[in-house]
Write an enzyme that holds these catalytic residues in place. Structure first.
Site, PDB file in Angstrom:
ATOM      1  N   GLN A  81      79.152  50.246  81.427  1.00 19.83           N
ATOM      2  CA  GLN A  81      79.673  48.891  81.221  1.00 19.83           C
ATOM      3  C   GLN A  81      78.863  48.029  81.958  1.00 19.83           C
ATOM      4  OE1 GLN A  81      81.030  47.439  84.341  1.00 19.83           O
ATOM      5  NE2 GLN A  81      82.019  45.833  83.589  1.00 19.83           N
ATOM      6  N   SER A  83      78.172  46.178  84.380  1.00 24.88           N
ATOM      7  CA  SER A  83      77.782  45.808  85.879  1.00 24.88           C
ATOM      8  C   SER A  83      77.196  47.043  86.226  1.00 24.88           C
ATOM      9  CB  SER A  83      79.140  45.572  86.562  1.00 24.88           C
ATOM     10  OG  SER A  83      79.696  47.176  86.861  1.00 24.88           O
ATOM     11  N   LYS A  84      76.853  48.129  85.520  1.00 32.65           N
ATOM     12  CA  LYS A  84      76.100  49.257  86.136  1.00 32.65           C
ATOM     13  C   LYS A  84      74.601  49.264  85.839  1.00 32.65           C
ATOM     14  CE  LYS A  84      80.004  51.294  86.508  1.00 32.65           C
ATOM     15  NZ  LYS A  84      81.002  50.523  87.229  1.00 32.65           N
ATOM     16  N   ASN A  85      73.748  49.878  86.603  1.00 34.21           N
ATOM     17  CA  ASN A  85      72.510  49.769  86.356  1.00 34.21           C
ATOM     18  C   ASN A  85      71.763  50.133  85.072  1.00 34.21           C
ATOM     19  OD1 ASN A  85      72.732  52.253  86.838  1.00 34.21           O
ATOM     20  ND2 ASN A  85      71.351  52.460  88.679  1.00 34.21           N
TER      21      ASN A  85
END
Length: 142
Positions: A81, A83-85
């Protein structure tokens, strides 16, 4: 259950007090690339015969004592998703070394069908897949 204020991860000293006869699993969340205390969590899980499902969505490529996060518990989940790194806008995956669990998850992701091959049910658009693939080299060994 509360977190460890030093790591923002699950506080293993509070796990046993939270276990009831209805508890089936422990889900440690490795937050911001910081590993949970997996030795203690696995020890407690073994004592109470609990499943451990690691949430490694914020820990792609992270390690705990030389082992990749997401590979220590019975299963590990990763999210892509935005917002993940390691992101590609959407999608995710689950890993396990337990063949029985793998077969069950493989069937569930394929609407209950049981297949003999290792086919995939991929929904990601081409541009999303290309975006994710182009950044994978930032996480060696993942």
């Amino acid at each position: 259950m509360d977190i460890d204020p030093e790591t923002y991860n699950l506080d293993p000293s509070k796990i046993e007090a939270a276990i009831t006869n209805r508890t089936k699993a422990i889900i440690p969340v490795h937050f911001a690339g910081q590993a949970c205390d997996m030795d203690r969590i696995m020890e407690i899980a073994g004592k109470y015969n609990l499943f451990v499902g690691e949430d490694a969505a914020h820990a792609h490529g992270g390690e705990y004592k030389g082992r990749k996060l997401g590979s220590i518990g019975h299963a590990g989940s990763f999210s892509f998703q935005s917002s993940k790194n390691l992101n590609s806008g959407e999608g995710g995956l689950v890993v396990t070394s337990d063949e029985k669990l793998y077969n069950m998850m493989n069937s569930l992701r394929n609407v209950g069908r049981v297949k003999e091959d290792n086919g995939m049910n991929i929904i990601m658009r081409d541009v999303t897949t290309g975006s994710h693939s182009s950044r994978q080299h930032y996480f060696p060994g993942s």
